[in-house]
Design a protein around this motif. Structure first.
Motif, PDB file in Angstrom:
ATOM      1  N   GLY A 162      -0.119   7.619 -12.647  1.00 25.62           N
ATOM      2  CA  GLY A 162      -0.013   7.276 -11.244  1.00 25.62           C
ATOM      3  C   GLY A 162       1.337   7.665 -10.679  1.00 25.62           C
ATOM      4  O   GLY A 162       2.377   7.481 -11.313  1.00 25.62           O
ATOM      5  N   SER A 163       1.336   8.209  -9.464  1.00 24.03           N
ATOM      6  CA  SER A 163       2.575   8.716  -8.878  1.00 24.03           C
ATOM      7  C   SER A 163       3.584   7.616  -8.585  1.00 24.03           C
ATOM      8  O   SER A 163       4.792   7.876  -8.538  1.00 24.03           O
ATOM      9  N   ALA A 164       3.116   6.383  -8.400  1.00 30.82           N
ATOM     10  CA  ALA A 164       4.053   5.291  -8.124  1.00 30.82           C
ATOM     11  C   ALA A 164       4.970   5.003  -9.304  1.00 30.82           C
ATOM     12  O   ALA A 164       6.011   4.357  -9.148  1.00 30.82           O
ATOM     13  N   ASN A 165       4.599   5.478 -10.488  1.00 35.62           N
ATOM     14  CA  ASN A 165       5.472   5.333 -11.652  1.00 35.62           C
ATOM     15  C   ASN A 165       6.684   6.262 -11.588  1.00 35.62           C
ATOM     16  O   ASN A 165       7.578   6.174 -12.423  1.00 35.62           O
ATOM     17  N   LYS A 166       6.683   7.168 -10.624  1.00 38.25           N
ATOM     18  CA  LYS A 166       7.690   8.231 -10.573  1.00 38.25           C
ATOM     19  C   LYS A 166       7.791   8.937 -11.933  1.00 38.25           C
ATOM     20  O   LYS A 166       8.887   9.098 -12.486  1.00 38.25           O
ATOM     21  N   PRO A 167       6.647   9.380 -12.477  1.00 35.77           N
ATOM     22  CA  PRO A 167       6.709  10.036 -13.778  1.00 35.77           C
ATOM     23  C   PRO A 167       7.552  11.302 -13.700  1.00 35.77           C
ATOM     24  O   PRO A 167       7.491  12.038 -12.709  1.00 35.77           O
ATOM     25  N   GLN A 213       8.236  12.500  -1.153  1.00 37.17           N
ATOM     26  CA  GLN A 213       7.800  11.366  -0.348  1.00 37.17           C
ATOM     27  C   GLN A 213       8.038  10.051  -1.066  1.00 37.17           C
ATOM     28  O   GLN A 213       8.492   9.068  -0.477  1.00 37.17           O
ATOM     29  N   ILE A 214       7.732  10.020  -2.364  1.00 42.22           N
ATOM     30  CA  ILE A 214       7.914   8.788  -3.141  1.00 42.22           C
ATOM     31  C   ILE A 214       9.391   8.415  -3.225  1.00 42.22           C
ATOM     32  O   ILE A 214       9.746   7.238  -3.316  1.00 42.22           O
ATOM     33  N   GLN A 215      10.256   9.409  -3.155  1.00 45.78           N
ATOM     34  CA  GLN A 215      11.696   9.154  -3.149  1.00 45.78           C
ATOM     35  C   GLN A 215      12.199   8.753  -1.768  1.00 45.78           C
ATOM     36  O   GLN A 215      13.387   8.470  -1.605  1.00 45.78           O
ATOM     37  N   GLY A 216      11.315   8.714  -0.783  1.00 44.47           N
ATOM     38  CA  GLY A 216      11.717   8.354   0.565  1.00 44.47           C
ATOM     39  C   GLY A 216      12.310   9.498   1.358  1.00 44.47           C
ATOM     40  O   GLY A 216      12.877   9.292   2.431  1.00 44.47           O
ATOM     41  N   MET A 248       8.202  14.239 -10.801  1.00 41.55           N
ATOM     42  CA  MET A 248       9.453  14.300 -10.055  1.00 41.55           C
ATOM     43  C   MET A 248      10.172  15.642 -10.219  1.00 41.55           C
ATOM     44  O   MET A 248      11.022  15.996  -9.399  1.00 41.55           O
ATOM     45  N   ILE A 249       9.860  16.406 -11.263  1.00 34.24           N
ATOM     46  CA  ILE A 249      10.511  17.706 -11.440  1.00 34.24           C
ATOM     47  C   ILE A 249       9.673  18.850 -10.867  1.00 34.24           C
ATOM     48  O   ILE A 249      10.057  20.015 -11.000  1.00 34.24           O
ATOM     49  N   THR A 250       8.555  18.546 -10.208  1.00 33.39           N
ATOM     50  CA  THR A 250       7.733  19.637  -9.675  1.00 33.39           C
ATOM     51  C   THR A 250       8.451  20.489  -8.625  1.00 33.39           C
ATOM     52  O   THR A 250       8.134  21.685  -8.519  1.00 33.39           O
ATOM     53  N   PRO A 251       9.410  19.956  -7.845  1.00 31.44           N
ATOM     54  CA  PRO A 251      10.135  20.884  -6.968  1.00 31.44           C
ATOM     55  C   PRO A 251      10.827  21.998  -7.756  1.00 31.44           C
ATOM     56  O   PRO A 251      10.792  23.175  -7.351  1.00 31.44           O
ATOM     57  N   ARG A 252      11.425  21.636  -8.889  1.00 31.95           N
ATOM     58  CA  ARG A 252      12.080  22.660  -9.727  1.00 31.95           C
ATOM     59  C   ARG A 252      11.042  23.594 -10.355  1.00 31.95           C
ATOM     60  O   ARG A 252      11.250  24.816 -10.396  1.00 31.95           O
ATOM     61  N   ILE A 253       9.933  23.039 -10.837  1.00 34.50           N
ATOM     62  CA  ILE A 253       8.903  23.868 -11.457  1.00 34.50           C
ATOM     63  C   ILE A 253       8.348  24.865 -10.450  1.00 34.50           C
ATOM     64  O   ILE A 253       8.124  26.043 -10.765  1.00 34.50           O
ATOM     65  N   ALA A 254       8.123  24.408  -9.213  1.00 33.74           N
ATOM     66  CA  ALA A 254       7.620  25.313  -8.176  1.00 33.74           C
ATOM     67  C   ALA A 254       8.608  26.450  -7.927  1.00 33.74           C
ATOM     68  O   ALA A 254       8.213  27.615  -7.764  1.00 33.74           O
ATOM     69  N   ASP A 255       9.897  26.128  -7.898  1.00 32.94           N
ATOM     70  CA  ASP A 255      10.918  27.165  -7.700  1.00 32.94           C
ATOM     71  C   ASP A 255      10.914  28.163  -8.856  1.00 32.94           C
ATOM     72  O   ASP A 255      11.125  29.362  -8.654  1.00 32.94           O
ATOM     73  N   GLU A 256      10.666  27.665 -10.078  1.00 26.99           N
ATOM     74  CA  GLU A 256      10.659  28.545 -11.246  1.00 26.99           C
ATOM     75  C   GLU A 256       9.444  29.465 -11.258  1.00 26.99           C
ATOM     76  O   GLU A 256       9.511  30.607 -11.721  1.00 26.99           O
ATOM     77  N   VAL A 257       8.318  28.980 -10.737  1.00 27.46           N
ATOM     78  CA  VAL A 257       7.099  29.790 -10.712  1.00 27.46           C
ATOM     79  C   VAL A 257       7.152  30.848  -9.614  1.00 27.46           C
ATOM     80  O   VAL A 257       6.642  31.965  -9.779  1.00 27.46           O
ATOM     81  N   ASP A 264       0.790  -1.230   0.000  1.00 23.26           N
ATOM     82  CA  ASP A 264       0.000   0.000   0.000  1.00 23.26           C
ATOM     83  C   ASP A 264       0.820   1.277   0.000  1.00 23.26           C
ATOM     84  O   ASP A 264       0.281   2.361   0.200  1.00 23.26           O
ATOM     85  N   LYS A 265       2.137   1.160  -0.242  1.00 21.25           N
ATOM     86  CA  LYS A 265       2.972   2.355  -0.315  1.00 21.25           C
ATOM     87  C   LYS A 265       3.514   2.531  -1.727  1.00 21.25           C
ATOM     88  O   LYS A 265       4.089   1.613  -2.304  1.00 21.25           O
ATOM     89  N   ARG A 266       3.338   3.730  -2.247  1.00 20.42           N
ATOM     90  CA  ARG A 266       3.830   4.021  -3.595  1.00 20.42           C
ATOM     91  C   ARG A 266       5.344   3.863  -3.676  1.00 20.42           C
ATOM     92  O   ARG A 266       5.875   3.498  -4.721  1.00 20.42           O
ATOM     93  N   THR A 267       6.028   4.144  -2.573  1.00 19.40           N
ATOM     94  CA  THR A 267       7.486   4.012  -2.550  1.00 19.40           C
ATOM     95  C   THR A 267       7.908   2.583  -2.860  1.00 19.40           C
ATOM     96  O   THR A 267       8.811   2.344  -3.683  1.00 19.40           O
ATOM     97  N   ASP A 268       7.256   1.608  -2.223  1.00 21.30           N
ATOM     98  CA  ASP A 268       7.592   0.201  -2.462  1.00 21.30           C
ATOM     99  C   ASP A 268       7.198  -0.226  -3.872  1.00 21.30           C
ATOM    100  O   ASP A 268       7.930  -0.976  -4.534  1.00 21.30           O
ATOM    101  N   ILE A 269       6.040   0.224  -4.322  1.00 26.85           N
ATOM    102  CA  ILE A 269       5.584  -0.139  -5.669  1.00 26.85           C
ATOM    103  C   ILE A 269       6.555   0.408  -6.710  1.00 26.85           C
ATOM    104  O   ILE A 269       6.926  -0.284  -7.666  1.00 26.85           O
ATOM    105  N   ALA A 270       6.980   1.652  -6.528  1.00 29.23           N
ATOM    106  CA  ALA A 270       7.926   2.256  -7.468  1.00 29.23           C
ATOM    107  C   ALA A 270       9.245   1.494  -7.481  1.00 29.23           C
ATOM    108  O   ALA A 270       9.835   1.250  -8.544  1.00 29.23           O
TER     109      ALA A 270
END
Length: 402
Positions: free
Chosen positions: A219-224, A263-266, A228-237, A52-58
């Motif tokens: 799905g986020s468990a795919n680590k699309p 979170q998905i990256q642990g 995964m680049i949304t931290p950078r996108i947020a910084d750019e916005v 039930d954890k996306r981290t393990d599924i990924a």
């Protein structure tokens, strides 16, 4: 004891075992690749423990060189026209306009004014919040096609207005609906159309709005990568938000997406930092029913509940959930998601009866969202193996599990 789950419905563990054997990897080797024990993996494959954890599924998907969608059984099973709560929506017209046309290649159709199309988009947004997918599939094909016409042929300022509406129609309308229906490929295409419109518009805040839609098309468990680049996108916005309310909402939703990516990256601390920033941004904004992706105090609370569940902290998740004023969530689906995450937290604490109660409430709000969620399907199948009761079996039947 035989499993109560119908043979036609595969558990996540079965998909893992099939992929592992196809790759010729032993239980011990695969467990080592993901930093787990052989007994843990054996229990997962045999359905004695739910995943039930996306981290393990990924991690398992990466080790097996398959998509997380495959392990989760996505795309969702075909929506059955004669099964309760699974109406047979006709997606053909919407699929055609998304695949056969685009912002720079419009269909040969007459287009209503941009202001008229704005009111149609408001109807679409209302329908999405009320889980009225039939209304959405009726309105979206013409809306998107006519916006394509304006983006390709209209002078300014009508062209820019049409591009903004197109970003919302594709990235915050069609893509979300397709995800709920289990049509992940069409969700991805919708996100791409929104991104194309954002590039034509050239506004960094609206690029961020489109990036959010793309980030959640799969799905986020795919680590699309878009997620995964949304931290950078947020910084750019961030440097462009100024005092614009919409820009603050876009920035806030990107921070929440960045928290999920961490979170998905642990990276629990990184996730907490991003979610904390989103909470800080939401506080002065309150909860506006027309906010971008419902960004506000209540929705941040839903996201923090989900993040705590993903981190394996069910007690913390329930504390976040208890603070959420669900009346401030102007969407049946977001209220349902809050209940679904509470159910997952209760199940982690071995409170199956509480989990079933929350899922039944969620199902009344958004049946398709509940029925098509692979982690909820896994949870219900797991509870069937150890619990009874008419409420659980009824839920399982409506989900096509028995």
């Amino acid at each position: 004891m035989s499993s109560p789950v119908d043979d036609g419905v595969r558990r996540i563990g079965e998909n893992i075992r099939t992929a592992r054997r196809a790759r010729g990897i032993s239980l011990e080797a695969l467990a080592g690749l993901v930093g787990r024990s052989k007994s843990w993996l054996s229990k997962i494959e045999n359905g004695r423990m739910r995943l039930d954890k996306r981290t393990d599924i990924a991690a398992l998907a990466e080790a097996l060189e398959v998509s997380a969608d495959y392990l989760l059984g996505q795309p969702a099973p075909e929506i059955r026209p004669n099964h309760p709560n699974h109406p047979n929506y006709n997606l053909a017209r919407l699929q055609r306009v998304l695949m056969d046309a685009g912002p720079g290649d419009p269909p040969d159709v007459p287009a209503r004014s941009v202001e008229v199309l704005r009111t149609v988009l408001q109807e679409v947004d209302t329908a999405l919040r009320r889980v009225e997918y039939g209304t959405m599939t009726r309105l979206l094909p013409d809306l998107i096609g006519e916006l394509y016409v304006h983006t390709a042929t209209s002078p300014e300022p009508a062209r820019s207005k049409a591009l903004k509406l197109l970003i919302l129609a594709c990235g915050s309308g069609a893509a979300i609906m397709f995800r709920h229906l289990g049509e992940v490929n069409l969700a991805y295409i919708s996100g791409e159309r929104a991104q194309q419109a954002a590039e034509l518009l050239g506004d960094p805040v609206w690029r961020g709005a489109a990036a959010f839609g793309r980030a959640h098309a799969r799905g986020s468990a795919n680590k699309p990568r878009p997620l995964m680049i949304t931290p950078r996108i947020a910084d750019e916005v961030e440097p462009h938000i100024g005092d614009d309310r919409f820009a603050h909402q876009v920035h806030g939703m990107l921070r929440l997406s960045a928290a999920l990516a961490r979170q998905i990256q642990g990276d629990h601390d990184g996730a907490a930092d991003q979610a904390g920033e989103a909470a800080r941004l939401a506080e002065p904004l309150g909860d506006a029913p027309d906010a971008f992706e419902m960004f506000g105090v209540a929705n941040v609370g839903v996201w923090r509940t989900s993040l705590a569940v993903e981190a394996g902290r069910p007690g913390e998740a329930l504390k976040y959930a208890d603070k959420v004023d669900s009346r401030a969530l102007s969407s049946h689906t977001r209220r349902a998601v809050l209940l679904m995450e509470k159910a997952r937290a209760h199940a982690m604490l071995d409170r199956d009866a509480d989990a079933v109660r929350e899922l039944r409430k969620a199902e009344r709000l958004s049946p398709i969202r509940v029925h098509n969620d692979p982690l909820i399907k896994e949870l219900v199948a797991d509870m069937l193996g150890r619990s009874g009761g008419s409420d659980l079996r009824g839920l399982a039947w409506r989900m096509g599990l028995i």
